[in-house]
Design a protein around this motif. Structure first.
Motif: not given
Length: 232
Positions: A220-226
């Motif tokens: 979720a961090l690596y894909e910009g969701r957070i």
């Protein structure tokens, strides 16, 4: 609540696995040091490094972790294949604030006690489970033991910190199984970090509402969701 970016290292690269399967790895950074510095600049207060090769019994990434350690000014913890006192000492010697142990904690109670004597509160135990069954050895082996049973045994030993991961959701972006996390929170009154499927800030808010102390976040961090800057 502390949010720990996961930097999982496989064959020298930073990856995220789908349900822990090495054959389903997505590479996000070629250089673990670059990933670590990126999350540090984003405001991370601590990093969670995992040597997947060591966890899977197919080598190790000690040199890469050493380079990361030399470049960071924030604390980090290291997990993955720490199954002897020698490897534990090596990890702590690299400058890790904490070492994360999973398989040994289930398979070798006597060694676990020796590790606790050596590392004290710097030893964190990983509780990885699939449908309430605790799994080990890079999530490849079932133990036949239930989550609550294992937590009770660890409480007796005086363990301070547990990282709970729902491996059936890890890397899937399906969201947390909040009922499972709530059961762990109820059974474990000490420091608890949770991960496995975190997909959005709503998941983080839900963990915070449950009184969970930290969240282990990867895809979720690596894909910009957070946005880590909101949680660092």
């Amino acid at each position: 609540m502390l949010v720990l970016p996961a930097v999982d290292i496989l064959k020298g690269q930073v990856v995220r696995l789908y349900e822990g399967r090495a054959e389903q790895a997505t590479v996000y950074f070629q250089d673990p040091g670059e990933a670590a510095l990126f999350w540090q600049k984003q405001g991370a207060k601590m990093l969670h490094l995992v040597d997947l090769d060591r966890a899977l019994g197919q080598g190790e990434n000690t040199a890469a972790i050493r380079r990361v350690a030399q470049s960071l000014h924030i604390p980090f913890e290291v997990g993955g294949g720490i199954r002897s006192l020698e490897v534990l000492q090596e990890v702590l010697g690299l400058g890790a604030a904490r070492a994360v142990v999973g398989t040994v904690a289930l398979k070798d109670p006597l060694l676990l006690e020796r590790m606790l004597a050596l590392a004290g509160e710097r030893l964190v135990l990983a509780l990885d489970a699939r449908k309430d069954e605790v799994v080990v050895a890079g999530w490849k082996e079932g133990t036949g033991r239930r989550v609550a049973e294992v937590l009770q045994a660890w409480r007796v030993l005086g363990v301070r910190t547990v990282i709970f991961t729902d491996v059936s959701r890890d890397g899937t972006l399906q969201g947390l199984d909040l009922e499972a996390v709530a059961r762990v929170r109820e059974a474990w009154p000490r420091e608890l970090i949770a991960g496995g499927g975190i997909a959005s800030e709503e998941d983080l808010l839900a963990l915070k509402a449950l009184g969970v102390d930290g969240a282990l976040v990867g895809k979720a961090l690596y894909e910009g969701r957070i946005d880590l800057r909101r949680w660092g």
